[in-house]
Design a protein around this motif. Sequence first.
Motif, PDB file in Angstrom:
ATOM      1  N   GLY A 180     -19.646  -0.743 -26.145  1.00 30.38           N
ATOM      2  CA  GLY A 180     -18.870   0.301 -26.787  1.00 30.38           C
ATOM      3  C   GLY A 180     -19.015   0.341 -28.294  1.00 30.38           C
ATOM      4  N   GLN A 181     -20.136  -0.123 -28.804  1.00 29.41           N
ATOM      5  CA  GLN A 181     -20.365  -0.215 -30.244  1.00 29.41           C
ATOM      6  C   GLN A 181     -21.161   1.001 -30.731  1.00 29.41           C
ATOM      7  OE1 GLN A 181     -22.393  -3.988 -30.158  1.00 29.41           O
ATOM      8  NE2 GLN A 181     -20.502  -5.114 -30.590  1.00 29.41           N
ATOM      9  N   VAL A 182     -20.442   2.004 -31.193  1.00 33.47           N
ATOM     10  CA  VAL A 182     -21.080   3.263 -31.585  1.00 33.47           C
ATOM     11  C   VAL A 182     -22.055   3.066 -32.742  1.00 33.47           C
ATOM     12  CG1 VAL A 182     -20.690   5.602 -32.454  1.00 33.47           C
ATOM     13  CG2 VAL A 182     -19.140   4.633 -30.747  1.00 33.47           C
ATOM     14  N   LEU A 183     -21.622   2.413 -33.801  1.00 33.15           N
ATOM     15  CA  LEU A 183     -22.517   2.231 -34.952  1.00 33.15           C
ATOM     16  C   LEU A 183     -23.735   1.394 -34.591  1.00 33.15           C
ATOM     17  CD1 LEU A 183     -19.935   1.708 -37.845  1.00 33.15           C
ATOM     18  CD2 LEU A 183     -21.224   3.780 -37.264  1.00 33.15           C
ATOM     19  N   GLU A 184     -23.518   0.341 -33.826  1.00 31.69           N
ATOM     20  CA  GLU A 184     -24.635  -0.498 -33.371  1.00 31.69           C
ATOM     21  C   GLU A 184     -25.583   0.311 -32.488  1.00 31.69           C
ATOM     22  OE1 GLU A 184     -26.950  -3.991 -32.926  1.00 31.69           O
ATOM     23  OE2 GLU A 184     -25.395  -3.490 -34.359  1.00 31.69           O
ATOM     24  N   ALA A 185     -25.033   1.140 -31.623  1.00 30.87           N
ATOM     25  CA  ALA A 185     -25.856   1.972 -30.745  1.00 30.87           C
ATOM     26  C   ALA A 185     -26.716   2.930 -31.571  1.00 30.87           C
ATOM     27  CB  ALA A 185     -24.982   2.741 -29.767  1.00 30.87           C
ATOM     28  N   ARG A 186     -26.144   3.467 -32.623  1.00 31.47           N
ATOM     29  CA  ARG A 186     -26.916   4.380 -33.482  1.00 31.47           C
ATOM     30  C   ARG A 186     -28.051   3.635 -34.183  1.00 31.47           C
ATOM     31  NH1 ARG A 186     -21.590   7.658 -35.393  1.00 31.47           N
ATOM     32  NH2 ARG A 186     -21.568   9.070 -33.610  1.00 31.47           N
ATOM     33  N   GLU A 187     -27.774   2.420 -34.622  1.00 29.10           N
ATOM     34  CA  GLU A 187     -28.831   1.607 -35.239  1.00 29.10           C
ATOM     35  C   GLU A 187     -29.902   1.236 -34.220  1.00 29.10           C
ATOM     36  OE1 GLU A 187     -27.209  -1.753 -37.332  1.00 29.10           O
ATOM     37  OE2 GLU A 187     -25.787  -0.475 -38.407  1.00 29.10           O
ATOM     38  N   ARG A 188     -29.485   0.880 -33.022  1.00 30.37           N
ATOM     39  CA  ARG A 188     -30.450   0.515 -31.977  1.00 30.37           C
ATOM     40  C   ARG A 188     -31.278   1.726 -31.565  1.00 30.37           C
ATOM     41  NH1 ARG A 188     -28.942  -3.322 -34.045  1.00 30.37           N
ATOM     42  NH2 ARG A 188     -30.942  -2.781 -34.918  1.00 30.37           N
ATOM     43  N   PHE A 189     -30.654   2.913 -31.578  1.00 25.89           N
ATOM     44  CA  PHE A 189     -31.413   4.127 -31.276  1.00 25.89           C
ATOM     45  C   PHE A 189     -32.483   4.360 -32.337  1.00 25.89           C
ATOM     46  CE2 PHE A 189     -32.285   8.632 -31.836  1.00 25.89           C
ATOM     47  CZ  PHE A 189     -32.796   8.931 -30.583  1.00 25.89           C
ATOM     48  N   ALA A 190     -32.128   4.118 -33.598  1.00 24.53           N
ATOM     49  CA  ALA A 190     -33.115   4.263 -34.684  1.00 24.53           C
ATOM     50  C   ALA A 190     -34.280   3.292 -34.466  1.00 24.53           C
ATOM     51  CB  ALA A 190     -32.457   4.025 -36.040  1.00 24.53           C
ATOM     52  N   ASP A 191     -33.979   2.081 -34.014  1.00 26.92           N
ATOM     53  CA  ASP A 191     -35.035   1.112 -33.694  1.00 26.92           C
ATOM     54  C   ASP A 191     -35.903   1.613 -32.545  1.00 26.92           C
ATOM     55  OD1 ASP A 191     -34.053  -0.610 -35.637  1.00 26.92           O
ATOM     56  OD2 ASP A 191     -32.970  -1.861 -34.185  1.00 26.92           O
ATOM     57  N   LEU A 192     -35.248   2.146 -31.521  1.00 23.75           N
ATOM     58  CA  LEU A 192     -35.974   2.679 -30.367  1.00 23.75           C
ATOM     59  C   LEU A 192     -36.912   3.800 -30.814  1.00 23.75           C
ATOM     60  CD1 LEU A 192     -36.214   2.656 -27.201  1.00 23.75           C
ATOM     61  CD2 LEU A 192     -34.475   4.453 -27.223  1.00 23.75           C
ATOM     62  N   ARG A 239     -35.747  12.757 -23.434  1.00 25.86           N
ATOM     63  CA  ARG A 239     -34.716  11.708 -23.318  1.00 25.86           C
ATOM     64  C   ARG A 239     -34.134  11.377 -24.686  1.00 25.86           C
ATOM     65  NH1 ARG A 239     -34.133  13.581 -19.592  1.00 25.86           N
ATOM     66  NH2 ARG A 239     -35.922  13.823 -18.277  1.00 25.86           N
ATOM     67  N   PHE A 240     -35.000  11.323 -25.702  1.00 26.98           N
ATOM     68  CA  PHE A 240     -34.518  11.015 -27.048  1.00 26.98           C
ATOM     69  C   PHE A 240     -33.592  12.113 -27.563  1.00 26.98           C
ATOM     70  CE2 PHE A 240     -38.499   8.324 -27.451  1.00 26.98           C
ATOM     71  CZ  PHE A 240     -37.814   7.142 -27.229  1.00 26.98           C
ATOM     72  N   GLU A 241     -33.928  13.360 -27.283  1.00 26.16           N
ATOM     73  CA  GLU A 241     -33.057  14.461 -27.698  1.00 26.16           C
ATOM     74  C   GLU A 241     -31.706  14.365 -26.991  1.00 26.16           C
ATOM     75  OE1 GLU A 241     -33.395  16.566 -30.232  1.00 26.16           O
ATOM     76  OE2 GLU A 241     -35.194  15.380 -30.625  1.00 26.16           O
ATOM     77  N   GLU A 242     -31.719  14.033 -25.711  1.00 27.25           N
ATOM     78  CA  GLU A 242     -30.463  13.839 -24.973  1.00 27.25           C
ATOM     79  C   GLU A 242     -29.634  12.727 -25.609  1.00 27.25           C
ATOM     80  OE1 GLU A 242     -30.442  13.845 -20.480  1.00 27.25           O
ATOM     81  OE2 GLU A 242     -32.612  13.773 -20.859  1.00 27.25           O
ATOM     82  N   MET A 243     -30.289  11.615 -25.932  1.00 22.41           N
ATOM     83  CA  MET A 243     -29.567  10.499 -26.527  1.00 22.41           C
ATOM     84  C   MET A 243     -28.995  10.876 -27.889  1.00 22.41           C
ATOM     85  SD  MET A 243     -31.396   6.927 -25.503  1.00 22.41           S
ATOM     86  CE  MET A 243     -33.114   7.370 -25.501  1.00 22.41           C
ATOM     87  N   ARG A 244     -29.747  11.614 -28.689  1.00 13.99           N
ATOM     88  CA  ARG A 244     -29.239  12.050 -30.002  1.00 13.99           C
ATOM     89  C   ARG A 244     -27.955  12.852 -29.837  1.00 13.99           C
ATOM     90  NH1 ARG A 244     -34.721  12.864 -31.620  1.00 13.99           N
ATOM     91  NH2 ARG A 244     -35.204  11.393 -33.266  1.00 13.99           N
ATOM     92  N   ALA A 245     -27.970  13.798 -28.915  1.00 16.57           N
ATOM     93  CA  ALA A 245     -26.790  14.637 -28.682  1.00 16.57           C
ATOM     94  C   ALA A 245     -25.617  13.793 -28.190  1.00 16.57           C
ATOM     95  CB  ALA A 245     -27.116  15.738 -27.678  1.00 16.57           C
ATOM     96  N   CYS A 246     -25.880  12.876 -27.305  1.00 17.27           N
ATOM     97  CA  CYS A 246     -24.814  12.020 -26.772  1.00 17.27           C
ATOM     98  C   CYS A 246     -24.281  11.072 -27.839  1.00 17.27           C
ATOM     99  CB  CYS A 246     -25.307  11.233 -25.556  1.00 17.27           C
ATOM    100  SG  CYS A 246     -25.629  12.281 -24.124  1.00 17.27           S
ATOM    101  N   LEU A 247     -25.154  10.568 -28.701  1.00 18.56           N
ATOM    102  CA  LEU A 247     -24.691   9.711 -29.798  1.00 18.56           C
ATOM    103  C   LEU A 247     -23.816  10.504 -30.769  1.00 18.56           C
ATOM    104  CD1 LEU A 247     -27.819   7.528 -30.554  1.00 18.56           C
ATOM    105  CD2 LEU A 247     -25.561   6.687 -29.868  1.00 18.56           C
TER     106      LEU A 247
END
Length: 110
Positions: A81-93, A32-40
């Motif tokens: 729709g916050q791409v940068l925030e989503a990337r930061e939240r993914f790093a937290d995840l 799932r994390f790999e999928e999210m990385r690609a989608c981000l």
Amino acid sequence: MIDLKGALAALEGDRELLQDCLVLLMEDLPLRFEEMRACLAAADLNQVGRIAHTVKGSVAVVGAVSLKKAAIDLEAACEKGQVLEARERFADLWRQWEELCRFLNEENFI
């Protein structure tokens, strides 16, 4: 790291089922994390949000409270729709996932 009491309550006290769920989680979440990385990378926040929602449900079953909160935050950033925030939240995840893995290995849960 894990709300063991809550997880066991949700699973009707079945420790073996909890361990089985943790094993499945350890196998599934890296995918799932790999999928999210690609989608981000493609800025596909709709898909990232859907995956985060799935992760949220999966980790809730095993009582991984911090990981669930991180998935909720990621899902919310995607909905806005916050791409940068989503990337930061993914790093937290991801950090929460690493902490959970260390905890499970140290405590010999799996």
